[in-house]
Design a protein around this motif. Structure first.
Motif, PDB file in Angstrom:
ATOM      1  N   GLY A   1       0.788  -1.238   0.000  1.00 21.89           N
ATOM      2  CA  GLY A   1       0.000   0.000   0.000  1.00 21.89           C
ATOM      3  C   GLY A   1       0.809   1.270   0.000  1.00 21.89           C
ATOM      4  O   GLY A   1       0.262   2.358  -0.194  1.00 21.89           O
ATOM      5  N   THR A   2       2.129   1.182   0.191  1.00 21.99           N
ATOM      6  CA  THR A   2       2.941   2.410   0.227  1.00 21.99           C
ATOM      7  C   THR A   2       3.319   2.876  -1.165  1.00 21.99           C
ATOM      8  O   THR A   2       3.781   3.997  -1.346  1.00 21.99           O
ATOM      9  CB  THR A   2       4.228   2.190   1.039  1.00 21.99           C
ATOM     10  N   GLY A   3       3.164   2.019  -2.177  1.00 24.40           N
ATOM     11  CA  GLY A   3       3.460   2.414  -3.560  1.00 24.40           C
ATOM     12  C   GLY A   3       2.186   2.701  -4.316  1.00 24.40           C
ATOM     13  O   GLY A   3       1.122   2.919  -3.745  1.00 24.40           O
ATOM     14  N   TYR A   4       2.266   2.682  -5.669  1.00 25.84           N
ATOM     15  CA  TYR A   4       1.119   3.039  -6.498  1.00 25.84           C
ATOM     16  C   TYR A   4       0.739   1.952  -7.506  1.00 25.84           C
ATOM     17  O   TYR A   4      -0.238   2.075  -8.190  1.00 25.84           O
ATOM     18  CB  TYR A   4       1.415   4.322  -7.290  1.00 25.84           C
ATOM     19  N   SER A   5       1.547   0.876  -7.576  1.00 22.52           N
ATOM     20  CA  SER A   5       1.296  -0.083  -8.637  1.00 22.52           C
ATOM     21  C   SER A   5       1.163  -1.505  -8.125  1.00 22.52           C
ATOM     22  O   SER A   5       1.307  -2.449  -8.881  1.00 22.52           O
ATOM     23  CB  SER A   5       2.442  -0.019  -9.670  1.00 22.52           C
ATOM     24  N   SER A   6       0.930  -1.692  -6.835  1.00 25.33           N
ATOM     25  CA  SER A   6       0.887  -3.042  -6.282  1.00 25.33           C
ATOM     26  C   SER A   6      -0.196  -3.888  -6.937  1.00 25.33           C
ATOM     27  O   SER A   6       0.011  -5.045  -7.270  1.00 25.33           O
ATOM     28  CB  SER A   6       0.633  -2.985  -4.780  1.00 25.33           C
ATOM     29  N   LEU A   7      -1.377  -3.310  -7.122  1.00 25.11           N
ATOM     30  CA  LEU A   7      -2.493  -4.083  -7.662  1.00 25.11           C
ATOM     31  C   LEU A   7      -2.212  -4.563  -9.075  1.00 25.11           C
ATOM     32  O   LEU A   7      -2.742  -5.583  -9.506  1.00 25.11           O
ATOM     33  CB  LEU A   7      -3.772  -3.232  -7.633  1.00 25.11           C
ATOM     34  N   THR A   8      -1.370  -3.826  -9.803  1.00 26.39           N
ATOM     35  CA  THR A   8      -1.066  -4.212 -11.172  1.00 26.39           C
ATOM     36  C   THR A   8      -0.381  -5.566 -11.217  1.00 26.39           C
ATOM     37  O   THR A   8      -0.659  -6.398 -12.081  1.00 26.39           O
ATOM     38  CB  THR A   8      -0.153  -3.146 -11.826  1.00 26.39           C
ATOM     39  N   HIS A   9       0.525  -5.825 -10.268  1.00 26.77           N
ATOM     40  CA  HIS A   9       1.319  -7.054 -10.287  1.00 26.77           C
ATOM     41  C   HIS A   9       0.865  -8.074  -9.245  1.00 26.77           C
ATOM     42  O   HIS A   9       1.412  -9.165  -9.192  1.00 26.77           O
ATOM     43  CB  HIS A   9       2.798  -6.720 -10.036  1.00 26.77           C
ATOM     44  N   LEU A  10      -0.109  -7.692  -8.420  1.00 23.84           N
ATOM     45  CA  LEU A  10      -0.471  -8.566  -7.317  1.00 23.84           C
ATOM     46  C   LEU A  10      -0.935  -9.933  -7.801  1.00 23.84           C
ATOM     47  O   LEU A  10      -0.567 -10.972  -7.238  1.00 23.84           O
ATOM     48  CB  LEU A  10      -1.559  -7.903  -6.471  1.00 23.84           C
ATOM     49  N   SER A  11      -1.727  -9.936  -8.876  1.00 20.60           N
ATOM     50  CA  SER A  11      -2.244 -11.208  -9.374  1.00 20.60           C
ATOM     51  C   SER A  11      -1.159 -12.057 -10.025  1.00 20.60           C
ATOM     52  O   SER A  11      -1.325 -13.269 -10.180  1.00 20.60           O
ATOM     53  CB  SER A  11      -3.381 -10.957 -10.370  1.00 20.60           C
ATOM     54  N   GLU A  12      -0.033 -11.424 -10.399  1.00 15.63           N
ATOM     55  CA  GLU A  12       1.031 -12.163 -11.077  1.00 15.63           C
ATOM     56  C   GLU A  12       2.057 -12.719 -10.087  1.00 15.63           C
ATOM     57  O   GLU A  12       2.814 -13.636 -10.430  1.00 15.63           O
ATOM     58  CB  GLU A  12       1.747 -11.248 -12.083  1.00 15.63           C
TER      59      GLU A  12
END
Length: 831
Positions: free
Chosen positions: A718-729
C-alpha cells in the motif's frame, strides 16, 4: 530637401529684385571682365577645393573670394550672378555628376549666397567701385556674408541628418568665416595690383595666384592626411581593447564613417547561407531585414571580385544595383578578409557635408580600415568561440557545469535578496550504457544529442538544461518558472518516452530525476548538486521516477564514511547477527512465526539498526554476503526451535539487490539443506518496489524460489502506487500491511477503510494478511475484526535474540513445555 531648395531660390530672387530697384554705378576702369571669364574662374575654384577639419566636421572651402573681389570692381552685377551660377553648375553637373537633387541644392545655395554678397557690397560699399577703405571693406564683408550663408545652411542640413541641434556648429561657423575673410583679403592683392596698372600686373598676378593656390592645396592635403592618420591610429587602438562583437562593430562603423566623412557606414558578414548587415547612421547601430541583407550581400560580392576596395558610382549595372539596394548615390566598398578568404565587407555611403565625392585616397583609406577591422573581427570570433566552448558542452551544445554553476550562483544571490525560489535537478538516463556497449559510442553520442534537443524543447520558461557529463543532465529552475519543480521534472522525463531513431535503430529510454530545493536543502551550488544527486539515485532504486531530497535517503553523512570500510570486516568477524520479532495469530493469541531482523553489534557505536547500514551494504556491494549471513542465521535459529518442540516459521527480508543475484535460489536451498529445515517454514519478504524496478527478472526469480517450497510475502503493501497491477502475477502467499496504516487505524476512517479493503482483497486471493506495528490491545482487536489474521508489533514483544524466544513463549503460554533444549550449539557454530 526640396523645400530648402525652393526657399533658397526664393530668397535669391527676392534679393536680386531689390538690387535691381537701385542699379549701381558702372565700373570706372576701362578693364571689364566678361561673364564667361568669371565663370571659368569660379569653375576653377570649384575644382580646386580646400578642406578644413574642425572637430568632427570637415568643411570643403573654395577660394571663390578672389574672383568675387575682382568681379565686384570689374564687372556688372548681372555678369557676376550669371558667372557665379554657370561656372560651378558646369563642375557640379559634368565633373562631379551629382544627383539632380544635390545639384539643385548646390546651385540654389550659390544663387542665394551671391545675391546676399551683392546686397552687402551695395549697402556697405555704397554701390561705388572706386578705390577706398569703404569699398574694400564692403567687398571683404560681402565675401564673408556669402560664406556665412553657405556654412549656416550646410550646418543645418548636416546636423539635421546627425540629429544634433544646429547651435553645436558655432565653432565650425566661426572658423569658416575667418577663412573667408582671409581669402577675401588675399583677393585685395590682385585688385590693388590691377589698380596700379593692368598691363604690368597680369604676369605676377597669375604667377602668385597659381603658387598660392598650389601651396595652399598641398598644405591642406598634408593636413588632411595627418588628421586621417591620427584618426586611424585612434581607431586601431580602440579595436585592440574591444574584443567582443558589441564593442568591435560599433567602433568599426563609427570610425569608418568618421574617417571617410560619410553619411552612413555598413558592415556585411557573409554567412552560410545568410548575410548579416549592421548599419550605423551616426546615432545607432541597426540591422537590415534578412532578405534585404542577402540581396546587399550578393551585390557586394559581385563588386568585390578582387581583394581590393572599390569606388562605386553607378558606372555599371552591378554598381547601380548595389547603390539602389543600399539607398546611396555613391559608396566605397572594401572586403573583410582573413587567410585569403573574404568573410564580409565594409562600406561607407555618400560623402557628408562636402561638395566633392569620394576619391582614390578614400578608397585606400577604407582598405586600411578594412584590414584592421578584419583582424579585430576575426579575433572577436575566436574569442567568442573560446568563450562559448568554455561554457558549453561540445557534444550537445548545452550549457556545461561551469555555466550552470554561474547561473545558479546568480539565482542564489537573487534568492538571498528575497526574489523567488530556486531548485536544481539532476537527471540520469536508464539503459544508456547498454546502448554504448551494444551499438557503439557514435550511436550513444547521437542519442545524447537527441536527448538534449528534446529536453531543451520541453523545458518551460525559467528553466536551464545543462549537461554534466556522460548521460547525466542538470536542470536549473529559477523564480521565472511558473510550474512546480516536480511537475517540470515529470514533464522533462515524459519527453523522453517517445521512441528515438538513431541509424535506423529504434531506441527506448527512460530517466530518473532527483531534486534539491534552495535554501531548504542547501545554500551553495555544490550542496544542492550533491543532494540532487542523492535524490536521483533514490529515484533510480525506487518506484518513482522523480524524488525530492530528504534527509533519510542521504547516505553521505561524514560520520558514516568509516562504517563503509568496517562493514565487510564486521560480517566476517561475527559482529552482524539477528534478532527475531514474534508474529501472533490474532484469533488464538498464539505465536505462529517470527521475523528475522539484522543487527550490527558495533564494538564502539553499540548495536546499529538496519536503516543505518543496509543502504551502505547495497552501495558497497556487500548486500549479497550480508543476505547470505542473515538467511543462514535465520534458518539455523528456526531449525533449533523446531528441535526444541517450537514448530513455527521465520521470515527474512530481501533487498532489491538480492533479487538481482541469480544464485539466490541456490543459496536458499543450501541453507535449508544444511540445517534440515522444511522449506515451508521459511518466508522471504519482498517489497513492491523491488518488483516494479525490474518486473520480468523479479517474477522469474520469485518463481524459482517458489519451486523450492518457501513462502513469499509482499511487505509494506500500500505504500506504492502499482501493487495491484502485479499482485495477481506474484507467486505470494502473504500480504503485510504497512505500519503507517495500522498506527492510525482507530482514529482515521480512511486508514480503517484501506485496511478493511486490503483484508477483503487478500481473502479473495487466498492470501494471509499480517498487520505490522501493533502498539495497543484495542488496535489488535480492531484489526482482527477487519479481517487481519496475524499481527506483530511492540504490543506483543520487542525483538529478541533467537535463543531467548522459547523462554518468551513459555512465559506467555505456560501450557507449552519445550520438548528438548534448543540447539544453541548450532547457533554458536554459525556465529
Amino acid at each position: 530637401m526640396l523645400s530648402l531648395v525652393a526657399l533658397l531660390a526664393v530668397i535669391g530672387i527676392v534679393l536680386w529684385a531689390g538690387l535691381q530697384a537701385h542699379p549701381p554705378e558702372p565700373p570706372e576702369d576701362s578693364l571689364r571682365i566678361p561673364w564667361w571669364v568669371l565663370a571659368m574662374a569660379f569653375a576653377a575654384t570649384e575644382v580646386w577645393v580646400f578642406h578644413i577639419q574642425v572637430g568632427r566636421e570637415s568643411k570643403s572651402i573654395s577660394i571663390s573670394e578672389i574672383p568675387f573681389m575682382l568681379a565686384f570692381f570689374y564687372s556688372l552685377p548681372e555678369d557676376l550672378l550669371i558667372a557665379r551660377v554657370v561656372g560651378p553648375a558646369l563642375v557640379i553637373l559634368l565633373y562631379r555628376r551629382q544627383t539632380l537633387l544635390k545639384s539643385g541644392f548646390n546651385m540654389a545655395l550659390i544663387f542665394a549666397d551671391t545675391t546676399v554678397a551683392l546686397l552687402v557690397f551695395r549697402v556697405i560699399g555704397g554701390g561705388s567701385t572706386a578705390d577706398g577703405a569703404r569699398e574694400w571693406t564692403g567687398a571683404v564683408l560681402a565675401c564673408v556674408a556669402a560664406m556665412a550663408v553657405d556654412l549656416i545652411v550646410l550646418s543645418i542640413v548636416i546636423r539635421w541628418y546627425d540629429g544634433k541641434p544646429p547651435v553645436s556648429g558655432v565653432r565650425s561657423l566661426a572658423s569658416g568665416l575667418g577663412l573667408a575673410a582671409a581669402s577675401a583679403l588675399i583677393g585685395l592683392v590682385p585688385l590693388v595690383t590691377l589698380r596700379g596698372g593692368a598691363e604690368h600686373a597680369a604676369v605676377p598676378l597669375i604667377a602668385s595666384g597659381v603658387m598660392l593656390m598650389f601651396g595652399y592645396r598641398a598644405y591642406a592635403s598634408l593636413s588632411d592626411r595627418h588628421s586621417s592618420l591620427e584618426q586611424l591610429f585612434s581607431f586601431s587602438r580602440e579595436l585592440s581593447v574591444a574584443p567582443e562583437t558589441d564593442d568591435v562593430l560599433p567602433s568599426v562603423l563609427a570610425q569608418a564613417r568618421e574617417l571617410l566623412r560619410g553619411e552612413r557606414a555598413e558592415v556585411l558578414r557573409f554567412g552560410d547561407p545568410a548575410v548579416t548587415v549592421w548599419r550605423f547612421d551616426g546615432t545607432q547601430v541597426s540591422t537590415l531585414d534578412a532578405d534585404l541583407a542577402n540581396d546587399c550581400g550578393e551585390a557586394a560580392r559581385a563588386l568585390l571580385q578582387e581583394t581590393d576596395a572599390v569606388l562605386v558610382r553607378g558606372d555599371d549595372s552591378a554598381g547601380r544595383h548595389y547603390l539602389r539596394l543600399s539607398g546611396a548615390d555613391e559608396a566605397v566598398l572594401a572586403p573583410l578578409s582573413y587567410d585569403g578568404q573574404t568573410v564580409g565587407a565594409i562600406a561607407v555611403h555618400d560623402r557628408l557635408g562636402e561638395v566633392r565625392g569620394f576619391s582614390a585616397s578614400d578608397v585606400q583609406l577604407l582598405q586600411t580600415i578594412a584590414s584592421h577591422a578584419s583582424v579585430a573581427l576575426h579575433n572577436e570570433m575566436l574569442i567568442g568561440r573560446l568563450r562559448h566552448d568554455a561554457l558549453h558542452d561540445t557534444l550537445t551544445g548545452l550549457p556545461n557545469r561551469a555555466q550552470l554553476t554561474a547561473k545558479a550562483n546568480l539565482a542564489l544571490a537573487d534568492l538571498r535578496m528575497g526574489a523567488g525560489t530556486m531548485a536544481l535537478m539532476i537527471m540520469d538516463l536508464n539503459g544508456f550504457k547498454v546502448v554504448n556497449d551494444t551499438l557503439g559510442h557514435h550511436v550513444g553520442d547521437d542519442l545524447l544529442r537527441q536527448v538534449a534537443s528534446r529536453l531543451t524543447s520541453a523545458a518551460p520558461r525559467g528553466v536551464t538544461v545543462a549537461r554534466l557529463g556522460g548521460d547525466e543532465f542538470a536542470v536549473l529552475m529559477t523564480a521565472q518558472a511558473t510550474e512546480k519543480p516536480e511537475e517540470i521534472a515529470l514533464g522533462l522525463l515524459e519527453s523522453l518516452e517517445e521512441t528515438f531513431v538513431v541509424e535506423e535503430e529504434r531506441l527506448h529510454l527512460s530517466g530518473a530525476a532527483g531534486i534539491a530545493l534552495a535554501p531548504d536543502h542547501g545554500r551553495s551550488v555544490s550542496d544542492l548538486l550533491k543532494r540532487a544527486d542523492i535524490a536521483m539515485y533514490a529515484a533510480k532504486n525506487g518506484a518513482e521516477p522523480c524524488v525530492v531530497y530528504r534527509s533519510d535517503i542521504d547516505l553521505n553523512d561524514a560520520s558514516l564514511l568509516s562504517l563503509m570500510g568496517e562493514l565487510r570486516e564486521a560480517i566476517s568477524a561475527g559482529e552482524v547477527d539477528i534478532e527475531v520479532e514474534p508474529l501472533i495469530d490474532l484469533s488464538r493469541n498464539r505465536i505462529v512465526s517470527t521475523e528475522a531482523l539484522v543487527r550490527w553489534h558495533h564494538p564502539v557505536r553499540g548495536t546499529l539498526r538496519p536503516s543505518l547500514f543496509l543502504p551502505l551494504a547495497e552501495r558497497n556491494g556487500l548486500i549479497v554476503p550480508l543476505t547470505t549471513l542473515v538467511l543462514d542465521r535465520a534458518v539455523a535459529a528456526c531449525a533449533s526451535w523446531r528441535e526444541a518442540g517450537l514448530d513455527i516459521g521465520i521470515s527474512v527480508n530481501l533487498s532489491a539487490r538480492s533479487l538481482l543475484d541469480t544464485m539466490l535460489p541456490q543459496t536458499v536451498a543450501d541453507a535449508l539443506d544444511r540445517w534440515g529445515l522444511p522449506s515451508n517454514r521459511l518466508t522471504l519478504e519482498i517489497t513492491e518496489t523491488i518488483v516494479l524496478s525490474d518486473a520480468d527478472r523479479a517474477l522469474g526469480l520469485l518463481a524459482d524460489l517458489r519451486r523450492l517450497g518457501v513462502r513469499l510475502s509482499l511487505d509494506d503493501f500500500g505504500t506504492g502506487y502499482s501493487s495491484l497491477t502485479h499482485l495477481s502475477e506474484l507467486p505470494i502467499q502473504q500480504l503485510k500491511i504497512d505500519r503507517s496504516f495500522v498506527s492510525q487505524v482507530q482514529d482515521s476512517p480512511r486508514d480503517r477503510a484501506i485496511v478493511g479493503a486490503v483484508a477483503d482483497l487478500a481473502r479473495n486471493l487466498d492470501l494471509e494478511v499480517v498487520a505490522e506495528g501493533i502498539e495497543k490491545a484495542s488496535t489488535a482487536a480492531l484489526l482482527h475484526d477487519l479481517g487481519c489474521q496475524v499481527g506483530q508489533g511492540h504490543f506483543f514483544a520487542e525483538s529478541m535474540a533467537p535463543e531467548l524466544l522459547p523462554l518468551w513463549v513459555q512465559t506467555r503460554d505456560p501450557g507449552w513445555t519445550p520438548s528438548g533444549p534448543p540447539r544453541g550449539h548450532l547457533l554458536r557454530v554459525v556465529r
